[in-house]
Design an enzyme around this catalytic site. Structure first.
Site, mmCIF file in Angstrom:
data_model
loop_
_atom_site.group_PDB
_atom_site.id
_atom_site.type_symbol
_atom_site.label_atom_id
_atom_site.label_comp_id
_atom_site.label_asym_id
_atom_site.label_seq_id
_atom_site.Cartn_x
_atom_site.Cartn_y
_atom_site.Cartn_z
ATOM 1 N N ASP A 175 0.881 -1.328 -0.022
ATOM 2 C CA ASP A 175 0.227 0.436 -0.266
ATOM 3 C C ASP A 175 0.938 0.888 0.172
ATOM 4 O OD1 ASP A 175 -2.215 1.566 0.768
ATOM 5 O OD2 ASP A 175 -1.930 1.717 2.570
ATOM 6 N N SER A 176 0.015 2.009 -0.573
ATOM 7 C CA SER A 176 1.147 3.832 -0.060
ATOM 8 C C SER A 176 0.994 4.352 1.128
ATOM 9 C CB SER A 176 0.334 4.953 -0.284
ATOM 10 O OG SER A 176 -0.822 5.194 0.023
ATOM 11 N N CYS A 191 -11.519 3.231 -0.144
ATOM 12 C CA CYS A 191 -10.187 3.167 0.178
ATOM 13 C C CYS A 191 -9.518 2.746 1.349
ATOM 14 C CB CYS A 191 -10.226 5.149 0.032
ATOM 15 S SG CYS A 191 -8.589 5.687 1.069
ATOM 16 N N THR A 192 -8.292 2.765 1.705
ATOM 17 C CA THR A 192 -7.725 1.508 2.241
ATOM 18 C C THR A 192 -8.005 2.400 3.986
ATOM 19 O OG1 THR A 192 -5.991 1.944 2.095
ATOM 20 C CG2 THR A 192 -6.716 -0.250 0.849
ATOM 21 N N HIS A 193 -8.561 2.972 3.935
ATOM 22 C CA HIS A 193 -8.024 4.080 5.482
ATOM 23 C C HIS A 193 -9.210 4.243 5.530
ATOM 24 C CE1 HIS A 193 -4.037 5.136 4.005
ATOM 25 N NE2 HIS A 193 -4.313 6.161 5.376
ATOM 26 N N GLU A 248 -5.886 8.832 9.845
ATOM 27 C CA GLU A 248 -4.440 8.554 9.905
ATOM 28 C C GLU A 248 -4.195 9.470 12.093
ATOM 29 O OE1 GLU A 248 -1.401 8.808 7.732
ATOM 30 O OE2 GLU A 248 -1.820 7.659 6.288
ATOM 31 N N CYS A 250 -4.311 -0.938 -2.031
ATOM 32 C CA CYS A 250 -4.555 0.234 -1.661
ATOM 33 C C CYS A 250 -5.275 0.341 -3.317
ATOM 34 C CB CYS A 250 -3.388 0.874 -2.730
ATOM 35 S SG CYS A 250 -2.998 2.811 -3.083
ATOM 36 N N ASN A 251 -6.043 0.723 -3.179
ATOM 37 C CA ASN A 251 -7.691 1.528 -4.227
ATOM 38 C C ASN A 251 -6.634 2.466 -5.251
ATOM 39 O OD1 ASN A 251 -10.426 0.996 -3.358
ATOM 40 N ND2 ASN A 251 -9.435 0.889 -1.535
ATOM 41 N N THR A 252 -6.210 3.442 -4.861
ATOM 42 C CA THR A 252 -5.437 4.171 -5.784
ATOM 43 C C THR A 252 -4.681 3.788 -7.011
ATOM 44 O OG1 THR A 252 -5.464 6.102 -4.274
ATOM 45 C CG2 THR A 252 -4.244 6.490 -6.323
ATOM 46 N N TYR A 265 0.104 8.299 -2.354
ATOM 47 C CA TYR A 265 -1.091 8.609 -3.698
ATOM 48 C C TYR A 265 -1.974 9.074 -4.250
ATOM 49 C CZ TYR A 265 3.201 4.334 -3.246
ATOM 50 O OH TYR A 265 4.551 3.741 -3.680
ATOM 51 N N GLY A 266 -2.723 9.161 -3.650
ATOM 52 C CA GLY A 266 -4.698 9.230 -3.991
ATOM 53 C C GLY A 266 -4.135 11.200 -4.530
#
Ligand code: DGL
Length: 266
Positions: free
Chosen positions: A10-11, A184-186, A152, A73-75, A42-43
């Site tokens: 992931d980013s 989005c993974t967050h 975050e 990572c979706n981006t 990355y987004g």
């Protein structure tokens, strides 16, 4: 049987939510995780830059002799999966297709919302993938760039996060969506807030779970499951930050030490 580890990248730290799903589905597998904490996010970056970074991330995982790669990572999944599949001769799993498939299965009124980073929304990947499963579905997308720093920061249940969610998501609610993709993974870290903002009539789709299930099916079908001892996961980052520790504990309910690597060498 294939006892090599599964590579996940992931980013940064968001991919740990995907890792947790993979560990739940495949408890005997060993995971090698890379989070590009030095170059996150990355987004907000261009497709070209995201793809260049993702190539390096995969090269690093290959240096750890992984048997498959999960793009957590979706981006990256939205912008770069085709380039990665062309470049590397290894099974590569993105999060977009499994998430899109689930959204198409879940919606009853064919109005689906997608929330994600600006880079994922700009790519149009979710919209295309969902429409491939059912062309009658209307997809309403919204970039929610503030969600990543809020997640975050650990403000998962903070008033500010609820207000932000309200502002981002109210337009989608007006479109009468009955399903929303956490693109989005967050965002699974903000699940409670998003769930309460959209209300009980809207189903949440977390592509991480669907991705873990798709990976499990693939490894089983191709006789690539690990046998023998379980676990032994390894975590690598490109910058040591407190955020990794905090999110790692929240997502995996366990403390793991991350090793520092120089991703520019790959
Ligand atoms: N992991 C990224 C994603 O799922 C979000 C963080 C970033 O912008 O790099 O799109």
């Amino acid at each position: 049987m294939d006892n090599r580890p599964i590579g996940i990248f992931d980013s940064g730290v968001g991919g740990l939510t995907v890792t947790s799903r993979v560990i739940n589905e495949l408890p005997c597998e060993k995971i090698v995780y890379f989070g590009d904490t030095a170059r996150v996010p990355y987004g907000s970056k261009s497709k070209k830059t995201v793809t260049k970074f993702a190539m390096q991330d995969v090269r690093f995982l290959l240096s750890k002799n992984v048997k498959a790669v999960v793009i957590a990572c979706n981006t990256v999944s939205s912008n770069s999966i085709e380039d990665l599949k062309k470049e590397f001769d290894i099974p590569i799993f993105g999060v977009v297709e499994p998430g899109a498939k689930q959204a198409a299965n879940v919606t009853k009124n064919t109005n689906v919302g997608v929330i994600a980073t600006a880079g994922t929304i700009r790519s149009g990947a979710y919209e295309r993938a969902i429409k491939q499963f059912n062309s009658n579905i209307s997809v309403y997308s919204k970039a929610c760039p503030l969600f990543v720093p809020l997640a975050e920061e650990g403000w998962w249940n903070d008033k500010i996060t609820y207000l932000t969610a309200q502002k981002y998501i109210s337009g989608l609610i007006d479109k009468k969506i009955d399903t929303i993709v956490l693109g989005c993974t967050h965002y699974p870290l903000l699940r409670k807030c998003i769930e309460e903002t959209v209300g009980p009539d809207v189903s949440l789709v977390d592509p991480a779970y669907e991705t873990a299930v798709a990976l499990k099916k693939y490894l089983f079908k191709n006789n690539m499951l690990r046998e023998g001892q379980c676990g032994g996961h390894e975590f690598y980052v490109s910058d040591i930050t407190e955020t990794f520790e905090k999110i790692c504990f929240e997502a995996l309910k366990q403390k793991y030490d991350a090793k520092l690597i120089n991703i520019e060498e790959y």
